[in-house]
Scaffold this motif. Structure first.
Motif, PDB file in Angstrom:
ATOM      1  N   GLY A 166       0.822  -1.206   0.000  1.00  0.00           N
ATOM      2  CA  GLY A 166       0.000   0.000   0.000  1.00  0.00           C
ATOM      3  C   GLY A 166       0.851   1.249   0.000  1.00  0.00           C
ATOM      4  O   GLY A 166       1.595   1.497   0.948  1.00  0.00           O
ATOM      5  N   ALA A 224       0.852   5.955   4.950  1.00  0.00           N
ATOM      6  CA  ALA A 224       1.520   5.053   5.888  1.00  0.00           C
ATOM      7  C   ALA A 224       2.607   4.260   5.167  1.00  0.00           C
ATOM      8  O   ALA A 224       3.759   4.194   5.629  1.00  0.00           O
ATOM      9  CB  ALA A 224       0.503   4.109   6.533  1.00  0.00           C
ATOM     10  N   GLU A 266       1.632  -1.202  -4.754  1.00  0.00           N
ATOM     11  CA  GLU A 266       0.399  -0.410  -4.782  1.00  0.00           C
ATOM     12  C   GLU A 266      -0.547  -0.982  -5.837  1.00  0.00           C
ATOM     13  O   GLU A 266      -0.140  -1.240  -6.958  1.00  0.00           O
ATOM     14  CB  GLU A 266       0.733   1.057  -5.074  1.00  0.00           C
ATOM     15  N   ARG A 267      -1.817  -1.124  -5.464  1.00  0.00           N
ATOM     16  CA  ARG A 267      -2.732  -1.728  -6.450  1.00  0.00           C
ATOM     17  C   ARG A 267      -3.194  -0.720  -7.498  1.00  0.00           C
ATOM     18  O   ARG A 267      -3.527  -1.091  -8.608  1.00  0.00           O
ATOM     19  CB  ARG A 267      -3.935  -2.350  -5.741  1.00  0.00           C
ATOM     20  N   ASN A 325      -7.317   6.826  -3.890  1.00  0.00           N
ATOM     21  CA  ASN A 325      -7.465   7.144  -2.474  1.00  0.00           C
ATOM     22  C   ASN A 325      -8.254   8.424  -2.300  1.00  0.00           C
ATOM     23  O   ASN A 325      -8.058   9.380  -3.026  1.00  0.00           O
ATOM     24  CB  ASN A 325      -6.093   7.295  -1.831  1.00  0.00           C
ATOM     25  N   PHE A 335     -10.025  11.187   0.711  1.00  0.00           N
ATOM     26  CA  PHE A 335     -10.160  11.615   2.092  1.00  0.00           C
ATOM     27  C   PHE A 335     -10.756  12.998   2.067  1.00  0.00           C
ATOM     28  O   PHE A 335     -11.053  13.529   0.995  1.00  0.00           O
ATOM     29  CB  PHE A 335      -8.817  11.527   2.828  1.00  0.00           C
ATOM     30  N   GLY A 336     -10.988  13.556   3.277  1.00  0.00           N
ATOM     31  CA  GLY A 336     -11.649  14.850   3.331  1.00  0.00           C
ATOM     32  C   GLY A 336     -10.830  15.926   2.667  1.00  0.00           C
ATOM     33  O   GLY A 336     -11.278  16.597   1.746  1.00  0.00           O
ATOM     34  N   VAL A 361      -7.635  17.642   4.495  1.00  0.00           N
ATOM     35  CA  VAL A 361      -6.644  18.433   5.216  1.00  0.00           C
ATOM     36  C   VAL A 361      -5.547  17.529   5.785  1.00  0.00           C
ATOM     37  O   VAL A 361      -5.825  16.521   6.421  1.00  0.00           O
ATOM     38  CB  VAL A 361      -7.281  19.229   6.369  1.00  0.00           C
ATOM     39  N   ARG A 365      -5.243  13.927  -2.787  1.00  0.00           N
ATOM     40  CA  ARG A 365      -4.485  12.691  -2.583  1.00  0.00           C
ATOM     41  C   ARG A 365      -3.746  12.285  -3.848  1.00  0.00           C
ATOM     42  O   ARG A 365      -2.657  11.723  -3.778  1.00  0.00           O
ATOM     43  CB  ARG A 365      -5.432  11.563  -2.140  1.00  0.00           C
ATOM     44  N   VAL A 381      -1.733  -7.031  -3.791  1.00  0.00           N
ATOM     45  CA  VAL A 381      -1.294  -8.134  -2.941  1.00  0.00           C
ATOM     46  C   VAL A 381      -2.516  -8.990  -2.614  1.00  0.00           C
ATOM     47  O   VAL A 381      -3.556  -8.470  -2.199  1.00  0.00           O
ATOM     48  CB  VAL A 381      -0.625  -7.599  -1.663  1.00  0.00           C
ATOM     49  N   ASP A 385      -2.211  -1.372   4.095  1.00  0.00           N
ATOM     50  CA  ASP A 385      -3.189  -1.510   3.018  1.00  0.00           C
ATOM     51  C   ASP A 385      -4.525  -0.849   3.333  1.00  0.00           C
ATOM     52  O   ASP A 385      -5.523  -1.127   2.686  1.00  0.00           O
ATOM     53  CB  ASP A 385      -3.375  -2.984   2.641  1.00  0.00           C
ATOM     54  N   ASP A 394      -4.298   3.326   8.587  1.00  0.00           N
ATOM     55  CA  ASP A 394      -5.685   2.891   8.698  1.00  0.00           C
ATOM     56  C   ASP A 394      -5.788   1.379   8.880  1.00  0.00           C
ATOM     57  O   ASP A 394      -6.734   0.877   9.471  1.00  0.00           O
ATOM     58  CB  ASP A 394      -6.461   3.289   7.441  1.00  0.00           C
ATOM     59  N   LEU A 402     -10.623  15.200  12.448  1.00  0.00           N
ATOM     60  CA  LEU A 402     -10.706  14.136  11.455  1.00  0.00           C
ATOM     61  C   LEU A 402      -9.302  14.051  10.890  1.00  0.00           C
ATOM     62  O   LEU A 402      -8.955  14.710   9.934  1.00  0.00           O
ATOM     63  CB  LEU A 402     -11.736  14.452  10.379  1.00  0.00           C
ATOM     64  N   GLY A 441      -6.154  11.486   9.857  1.00  0.00           N
ATOM     65  CA  GLY A 441      -5.714  10.129   9.589  1.00  0.00           C
ATOM     66  C   GLY A 441      -4.368  10.111   8.903  1.00  0.00           C
ATOM     67  O   GLY A 441      -3.512   9.280   9.184  1.00  0.00           O
ATOM     68  N   VAL A 442      -4.170  11.094   8.024  1.00  0.00           N
ATOM     69  CA  VAL A 442      -2.935  11.092   7.244  1.00  0.00           C
ATOM     70  C   VAL A 442      -1.731  11.290   8.159  1.00  0.00           C
ATOM     71  O   VAL A 442      -0.717  10.588   8.031  1.00  0.00           O
ATOM     72  CB  VAL A 442      -2.993  12.174   6.155  1.00  0.00           C
TER      73      VAL A 442
HETATM   74  C1  LIG Z   1     -14.222  10.940   3.994  1.00  0.00           C
HETATM   75  C2  LIG Z   1     -12.898  10.924   4.686  1.00  0.00           C
HETATM   76  C3  LIG Z   1     -12.362  12.106   5.099  1.00  0.00           C
HETATM   77  C4  LIG Z   1     -11.107  12.118   5.717  1.00  0.00           C
HETATM   78  N1  LIG Z   1     -10.577  13.316   6.019  1.00  0.00           N
HETATM   79  C5  LIG Z   1      -9.321  13.373   6.502  1.00  0.00           C
HETATM   80  C6  LIG Z   1      -8.693  14.625   6.672  1.00  0.00           C
HETATM   81  O1  LIG Z   1      -9.249  15.666   6.355  1.00  0.00           O
HETATM   82  N2  LIG Z   1      -7.449  14.654   7.179  1.00  0.00           N
HETATM   83  C7  LIG Z   1      -6.779  13.500   7.489  1.00  0.00           C
HETATM   84  O2  LIG Z   1      -5.631  13.566   7.931  1.00  0.00           O
HETATM   85  N3  LIG Z   1      -7.353  12.296   7.318  1.00  0.00           N
HETATM   86  C8  LIG Z   1      -8.606  12.194   6.820  1.00  0.00           C
HETATM   87  N4  LIG Z   1      -9.178  10.981   6.597  1.00  0.00           N
HETATM   88  C9  LIG Z   1      -8.464   9.764   6.978  1.00  0.00           C
HETATM   89  C10 LIG Z   1      -7.318   9.427   6.041  1.00  0.00           C
HETATM   90  O3  LIG Z   1      -7.772   9.400   4.714  1.00  0.00           O
HETATM   91  C11 LIG Z   1      -6.738   8.060   6.326  1.00  0.00           C
HETATM   92  O4  LIG Z   1      -6.546   7.908   7.682  1.00  0.00           O
HETATM   93  C12 LIG Z   1      -5.377   7.874   5.636  1.00  0.00           C
HETATM   94  O5  LIG Z   1      -5.536   7.902   4.239  1.00  0.00           O
HETATM   95  C13 LIG Z   1      -4.753   6.549   6.028  1.00  0.00           C
HETATM   96  O6  LIG Z   1      -3.583   6.311   5.257  1.00  0.00           O
HETATM   97  P1  LIG Z   1      -3.087   4.854   4.989  1.00  0.00           P
HETATM   98  O7  LIG Z   1      -1.808   4.986   4.252  1.00  0.00           O
HETATM   99  O8  LIG Z   1      -3.092   4.076   6.225  1.00  0.00           O
HETATM  100  O9  LIG Z   1      -4.192   4.180   4.107  1.00  0.00           O
HETATM  101  P2  LIG Z   1      -4.729   4.546   2.640  1.00  0.00           P
HETATM  102  O10 LIG Z   1      -4.568   5.988   2.376  1.00  0.00           O
HETATM  103  O11 LIG Z   1      -6.068   3.957   2.578  1.00  0.00           O
HETATM  104  O12 LIG Z   1      -3.733   3.773   1.697  1.00  0.00           O
HETATM  105  C14 LIG Z   1      -3.761   2.397   1.539  1.00  0.00           C
HETATM  106  C15 LIG Z   1      -3.098   2.086   0.218  1.00  0.00           C
HETATM  107  O13 LIG Z   1      -2.962   0.698   0.092  1.00  0.00           O
HETATM  108  C16 LIG Z   1      -3.351   0.287  -1.187  1.00  0.00           C
HETATM  109  N5  LIG Z   1      -3.789  -1.091  -1.052  1.00  0.00           N
HETATM  110  C17 LIG Z   1      -4.833  -1.576  -0.345  1.00  0.00           C
HETATM  111  N6  LIG Z   1      -4.901  -2.897  -0.445  1.00  0.00           N
HETATM  112  C18 LIG Z   1      -3.885  -3.274  -1.246  1.00  0.00           C
HETATM  113  C19 LIG Z   1      -3.431  -4.528  -1.722  1.00  0.00           C
HETATM  114  N7  LIG Z   1      -4.049  -5.651  -1.394  1.00  0.00           N
HETATM  115  N8  LIG Z   1      -2.351  -4.558  -2.529  1.00  0.00           N
HETATM  116  C20 LIG Z   1      -1.707  -3.412  -2.870  1.00  0.00           C
HETATM  117  N9  LIG Z   1      -2.088  -2.208  -2.437  1.00  0.00           N
HETATM  118  C21 LIG Z   1      -3.156  -2.132  -1.633  1.00  0.00           C
HETATM  119  C22 LIG Z   1      -4.434   1.255  -1.565  1.00  0.00           C
HETATM  120  O14 LIG Z   1      -4.619   1.360  -2.941  1.00  0.00           O
HETATM  121  C23 LIG Z   1      -3.914   2.547  -0.947  1.00  0.00           C
HETATM  122  O15 LIG Z   1      -3.086   3.254  -1.818  1.00  0.00           O
HETATM  123  C24 LIG Z   1     -10.417  10.916   5.980  1.00  0.00           C
HETATM  124  C25 LIG Z   1     -10.948   9.726   5.558  1.00  0.00           C
HETATM  125  C26 LIG Z   1     -12.176   9.715   4.899  1.00  0.00           C
HETATM  126  C27 LIG Z   1     -12.720   8.418   4.413  1.00  0.00           C
END
Ligand SMILES: Cc1cc2nc3c(=O)[nH]c(=O)nc-3n(C[C@H](O)[C@H](O)[C@H](O)COP(=O)(O)OP(=O)(O)OC[C@H]3O[C@@H](n4cnc5c(N)ncnc54)[C@H](O)[C@@H]3O)c2cc1C
Ligand SMILES: Cc1cc2nc3c(=O)[nH]c(=O)nc-3n(C[C@H](O)[C@H](O)[C@H](O)COP(=O)(O)OP(=O)(O)OC[C@H]3O[C@@H](n4cnc5c(N)ncnc54)[C@H](O)[C@@H]3O)c2cc1C
Ligand SMILES: Nc1ncnc2c1ncn2[C@@H]1O[C@H](COP(=O)(O)O)[C@@H](O)[C@H]1O
Lengths: 435, 302, 276
Positions: free
Chosen positions: A12, A16, A35-36, A44, A46-47, A49, A107, A131, A163, A304, A316, A318-319
């Motif tokens: 992913g 993260a 990355e898929r 991807n 998200f909101g 910020v 994003r 994956v 992921d 996440d 809110l 997460g990033v």
């Molecule tokens: C509506 C909404 C609003 C939000 N607003 C905010 C905000 O304003 N500010 C903030 O900081 N956070 C916000 N968040 C939260 C934030 O988007 C997430 O917490 C953050 O993106 C998490 O990052 P991550 O890298 O863990 O996961 P993700 O960003 O979900 O990345 C996971 C990656 O893994 C890849 N992946 C998944 N499965 C596989 C697989 N099997 N094989 C290969 N690749 C795979 C995906 O394609 C993706 O690129 C919001 C979320 C939502 C839904």
């Protein structure tokens, strides 16, 4: 064909995963970032910020190079009923200068940038590759991943599951006890196009200044909240809805957004804007108590995937938590690789790292927030009560004498069905949660 | 300006009449059965030449026509499969620019469709050029009462045609409904995002099969991978022109409907009575599309 | 060794077109090969395997276009060449730019038309430049012997044509004719590092073929038969506006699914379509 071999494989390329790969590559280890999507951030959402403090150590001077839409200089929290709204509106000049506080980003720009840093440091990014499962030894130890490509096995000393929400890798590794739908909210958002000058005028902004509104009481009978962010020439408008409530209501999420957009306070801000895209995504909102085990034998979970999103009322975020946990996981993996031991004991250092910084500290501190924020009283009764009270105080009633503040408060409490006991109890919870 | 029209077995291609009309009634027909084809033209012809040249051979034909066409300022061909094949070869041999996919041509300018039909570009015509005209965009004035077409003049290919390497036509097969692709299908059942799941599309497939219809979809659906890309109707998919079109859970975005041609009859099933697809439909049914499909499948099986 | 090549173009697969102005916004991140060009690469690979020929992929474009070469190498193509030029050359000049890179090639496979220009003429110009036979808009290719294929091509009205094509040949294929094989993981990794050949292209100065104006596509008014001149003026106007023409008013119903199904079947029957 023999499997491809790396020291570490990160699944992913979200915030993260890229942060993790960056740390591992910087430590001089070989790392694959899988990355898929056709490119990081392609799918991807998200909101909008990102809070950049976490980048200060990882990418010094990041604000010079990160692909930013606007710098948040105005942050408002709105409490509303269908016809009323009370806004706490804060703005400061200091957020419009380095080191900044928050920024709106896309994003599809931000994720490739971060992944690019990892690539520059030596990580090998492989896109359009999903994956599909873990490779494990008989002992259960994780030794790599399988992908959907022909001869698509990758072996590694350590796998980092980044992921995203509802991580199937963490589940396959047995780190998630069970997924409870009550622990997820659905985030949906619309991107609305509006000329840049129009956004500046409507939100009172100039240059790269941006606004960030968090909204409570805009989701009708479904527990949740809303948001409205400004990008350069688009607005991000969305709601976050508790899944169980959404199912029960039988409403479609886009109807809830439409409802919010037609609220008298929001409508003039979004009037005439053209819908560019609509998307939805799950948010792990269980908080501290719903987190999986963060490490196992040969595997670490971050972002996440580890339910490390802080979604609690006015927050809110997460990033930043994803980057923080990803970087910590990467550093842990690099240390473990250096010592030649990626077993469960060595990898458990990851949790201690997170306990030691904001990632787990914030979550532990705010562990009661999700339930509190999504409770019936906070969702419906308090907004009605507070809006009613302010309306009473602001309404000029002469020739009737003005009502006393206390009397007005009691009247509104009665109307909203709030008892003194509720107030005391929730006040105490709020103090313990946020204090 | 002169229209060059490729004739096969005496049959005119799509857009032949419009091209001749756009060229002001001057035409050159080339292929086999050109005399019969000339008599079939439904546009008013002022001057027509025919070249009996046997099976289609774009390379040899352009070499053999070069001398004859060199004195024509504009050479216009219908953008039918054969016209699109021959036009660039003519442009190459004549050393002229090709303006492909025109909606409109005059002596000074051509309006060309670009970006898969979303954008129109106006190009100046500075000198001699070869132009292809999109079939179906122009229409043709009716023939005046008592009109009799002029006698065709017979032209032969110049010797330059010999020795050009072309593919060899083995056979031309008539339309076959079983291999007919979406673009040619007269009866289409299509589904959009409103069907909600991949299973619903398997049902749609079954229902289409039972009704002898072809299945189509919107881009949202092909993006999900529920239906392969070649079933996508619209500007970035296949342009279709069915007689009957049945739309299940399709909102009717322009990018979809602009690939829809001009169906005689449309039925739409949608939960939103006021979406564009419902407004276009002759029969608009407000109902749950997946459930309607299940009901249809049950009825057609029985 | 004889060579079969695919000529592919780097284009935005999802360009945004402003419906009011016709302005087109493209994005490098969503750019790559069209479905048709991907099919072309697949056919080149299949023919290469069948005849044990070398496979080659070429593109004419700026450095960023190299991603389509790497995608092709990942899928198994042997060698890649980029002819350096700007991305918006008109078709004859694209063909002229590609021709030197393909002069020693026996069979060239192209997509039927590119997503952005969509004229489908590059393959024909290329055939003319190379002195090759052409088979355009092909839906299926069947190798018939060494350096010979049978190609099936769509004509209008649902008819099809079978062509026997002998090398040297340029064949352009529809996107649905083949699906490009999925690249192996090792293929993807190797392609990221593989060396590419760059050839100098035409001078970049004037790209020719510039448009005077560009806007959203609006259908041109169609020619209609004029009303019968013997009618009185009022009737002629009515005939032109169509006010007196009888037409079926749109019908709108809210129906239960089972009723809706009945209604559809009845309606189709009334129009005389559908099996039975
Ligand atoms: C509506 C909404 C609003 C939000 N607003 C905010 C905000 O304003 N500010 C903030 O900081 N956070 C916000 N968040 C939260 C934030 O988007 C997430 O917490 C953050 O993106 C998490 O990052 P991550 O890298 O863990 O996961 P993700 O960003 O979900 O990345 C996971 C990656 O893994 C890849 N992946 C998944 N499965 C596989 C697989 N099997 N094989 C290969 N690749 C795979 C995906 O394609 C993706 O690129 C919001 C979320 C939502 C839904
Ligand atoms: C450059 C570009 C090119 C494009 N090219 C194409 C193209 O070639 N082809 C194409 O199709 N699109 C294309 N699009 C996309 C197009 O703009 C639309 O997004 C798409 O056509 C919408 O598909 P849809 O009708 O299936 O989905 P939606 O617009 O989401 O509509 C779904 C419909 O289903 C209805 N519905 C929902 N639930 C039910 C139910 N239970 N029962 C019945 N009805 C229900 C809804 O009311 C709605 O009307 C393109 C877009 C761009 C920008
Ligand atoms: N710049 C280019 N480089 C390589 N091949 C091209 C290029 N442009 C067009 N082609 C090929 O020609 C086909 C038809 O393109 P066009 O004539 O532009 O519609 C494409 O599908 C490609 O196979």
């Amino acid at each position: 064909m023999s499997p491809q071999t790396f020291d570490a494989v990160v699944v992913g390329a979200g915030p993260a995963g890229s942060a993790a790969a960056l740390e591992i590559a910087r430590a001089g280890r070989s790392v694959a970032l899988i990355e898929r999507g056709p490119f990081p951030g392609a799918k991807n959402m998200f909101g909008g910020v990102v809070y950049g403090r976490i980048l200060d150590t990882l990418v010094p001077g990041w604000w010079e190079q990160a692909p930013v839409q606007r710098w948040v200089t105005r942050r408002a929290t709105m409490v509303m009923t269908p016809t009323q709204a009370l806004t706490i509106d804060y703005r400061t000049d200091s957020w419009s200068r380095p080191p900044y506080n928050g920024a709106t980003v896309y994003r599809a720009d931000f994720d490739p940038w971060l992944a690019g840093l990892a690539q520059d440091a030596g990580a090998e990014l492989i896109c359009s590759t999903t994956v599909t499962g873990l490779i494990r030894e008989a002992s259960g130890r994780v030794r790599g991943v399988r992908t959907d490509r022909p001869d698509g096995e990758i072996t590694a000393q350590v796998v980092l599951a980044c992921d995203g929400v509802n991580s199937f890798l963490a589940k396959e590794a047995g780190l998630y006890p069970h997924a409870d739908p009550g622990h997820f909210t659905l985030g949906v958002k619309e991107v609305l196009a509006l000329p840049r000058e129009e956004i500046d005028t409507r939100f009172g902004l100039s240059g790269l200044e941006g606004a960030d509104f968090e909204i409570m009481g805009c989701t009708g009978d479904i527990p949740g909240g809303g948001f409205l962010y400004t990008n350069l020439d688009t607005l991000s408008v969305g709601v976050v809805l508790r899944l169980t409530g959404l199912t029960k209501s039988g409403r479609r999420p886009e109807e809830v957004i439409a409802g919010m957009k037609s609220h008298p306070v929001i409508a003039p801000l979004v009037a005439g804007a053209e819908l560019k895209e609509y998307s939805g995504h799950l948010i792990p909102e269980g908080g501290y108590d719903a987190m999986p085990q963060l490490s196992g034998d040969g595997i670490l979970v971050a972002g996440d995937a580890a339910a490390l999103t802080l979604a609690a009322g006015i927050w809110l975020e997460g990033v930043n938590f994803a980057i923080g946990s990803g970087a910590a996981a990467g550093a842990t993996a690099a240390d473990a690789l250096a010592k030649g031991d990626t077993g469960p004991a060595a990898l458990s250092a990851y949790r201690r790292r997170l306990e030691g910084n904001f990632v787990l500290a914030d979550h532990r501190k705010l562990r009661r927030a999700p339930d509190f924020i999504l409770s019936e009283r906070v969702q419906h009764r308090y907004p009605a009560m507070v809006c009613g009270l302010v309306e009473d105080l602001y309404t000029v009633t002469n020739p009737q004498p003005k009502p006393g503040g206390l009397r007005a408060a009691r009247r509104q409490m009665r109307k909203a069905g709030v008892t003194l006991w509720d107030l005391a109890r929730d006040g105490w919870t709020a103090w313990r949660t946020f204090g | 300006m002169i229209a060059v029209v490729v004739v096969r077995g005496g049959a005119l291609p799509a857009g032949a009449d419009e091209t001749v009309a756009e060229a002001g009634g001057r035409a050159l027909l080339i292929g086999d059965g050109t005399a019969a084809a000339a008599a079939d033209l439904r546009a008013e012809v002022r001057q027509v030449e025919i070249v009996e040249a046997g099976p289609f051979a774009p390379g040899a034909w352009s070499a053999g026509l070069a001398a004859r066409l060199a004195r024509e300022q504009l050479v216009l061909l219908p953008a039918s499969p054969d016209g699109r094949d021959l036009a660039p070869r003519l442009a190459h041999t004549l050393g002229r620019p090709l303006l492909a996919g025109a909606l409109e041509v005059s002596a000074q300018r051509a309006v060309l469709a670009r970006q898969g039909g979303l954008v129109a570009e106006e190009h100046p015509i500075a000198g001699p050029a070869v132009v292809t005209l999109v079939p179906g965009v122009r229409g043709v004035e009716p023939l005046p009462a008592g009109y009799r077409p002029p006698e065709p003049g017979v032209v032969t290919l110049s010797p330059g045609a010999a020795g050009v390497h072309d593919a060899e036509v083995v056979e031309v097969s008539p339309p076959d409904p079983s291999t007919m692709d979406l673009a040619e299908a007269p009866f289409i059942l299509a589904g959009g995002a409103g069907l909600g799941s991949e299973e619903a599309f398997r049902t749609l497939e079954k229902v289409a099969g039972a009704l002898g219809a072809s299945m189509g979809a919107t881009r949202v659906v092909t993006d999900f991978g529920w239906v392969p890309f070649e079933r996508q109707i619209g500007t970035t998919g296949v342009a279709v022109d069915p007689e009957v079109y049945v739309a299940f859970g399709i909102s009717g975005a322009v990018q979809h409907t602009s690939g829809l041609g001009d169906p005689e009859h449309i039925i739409a099933v949608n939960t939103d009575p006021s979406c564009p697809m419902m407004a276009m439909a002759e029969v608009a049914i407000v109902s749950d599309a997946p459930a309607v499909l299940t009901e249809l499948a049950a009825r057609l099986e029985a | 060794m004889p060579t079969v090549a695919a000529a592919v173009k780097w284009v935005d697969r999802r360009p945004e077109v402003d419906p009011l102005t016709g302005a087109v916004t493209t994005d490098a991140r969503t750019s790559g090969m069209s479905e048709a060009d991907r099919a072309a690469v697949e056919w080149a690979l299949r023919l290469g395997e069948r005849w044990s020929w070398e496979t080659l992929v070429v593109t004419a474009g700026p450095p960023i276009a190299e991603s389509v070469l790497r995608d092709s190498l990942a899928a198994g193509v042997d060698r890649a060449v980029r002819v350096d030029c700007r991305a918006d050359l008109p078709s004859p000049r694209v063909a002229a730019a590609l021709a030197p890179a393909l002069s020693a090639v026996d069979v060239v496979v192209c997509g039927d038309w590119s997503l952005d220009r969509g004229s489908g003429s590059v393959p024909a110009f290329l055939a003319a430049d190379l002195g090759a036979a052409q088979a355009l808009g092909v839906v299926a290719i069947e190798p018939a012997g060494p350096a010979i294929v049978d190609a099936e091509r769509r004509l209008d009205g649902g008819r099809r044509e079978r062509l026997r094509v002998t090398a040297p040949a340029v064949i352009s294929v529809e996107g649905a004719s083949a699906r490009l094989r999925r690249a192996s993981l090792s293929g993807v990794r190797a392609a990221q590092r593989a060396p590419l050949t760059t050839m100098a292209g035409p001078e970049n100065g004037d790209h020719g073929g510039g448009a005077l104006r560009r806007g959203p596509l609006r259908p041109r008014p169609k020619v209609l038969p004029p009303p019968d001149p013997s009618l009185p003026p009022r009737d002629r106007i009515l005939a032109l506006t169509g006010s007196l023409v009888e037409r079926t008013p749109p019908q709108r119903w809210a129906l239960e699914p089972s009723q809706a199904a009945e209604r559809i079947i009845d309606q189709l029957r009334a129009w005389g379509v559908g099996a039975q």
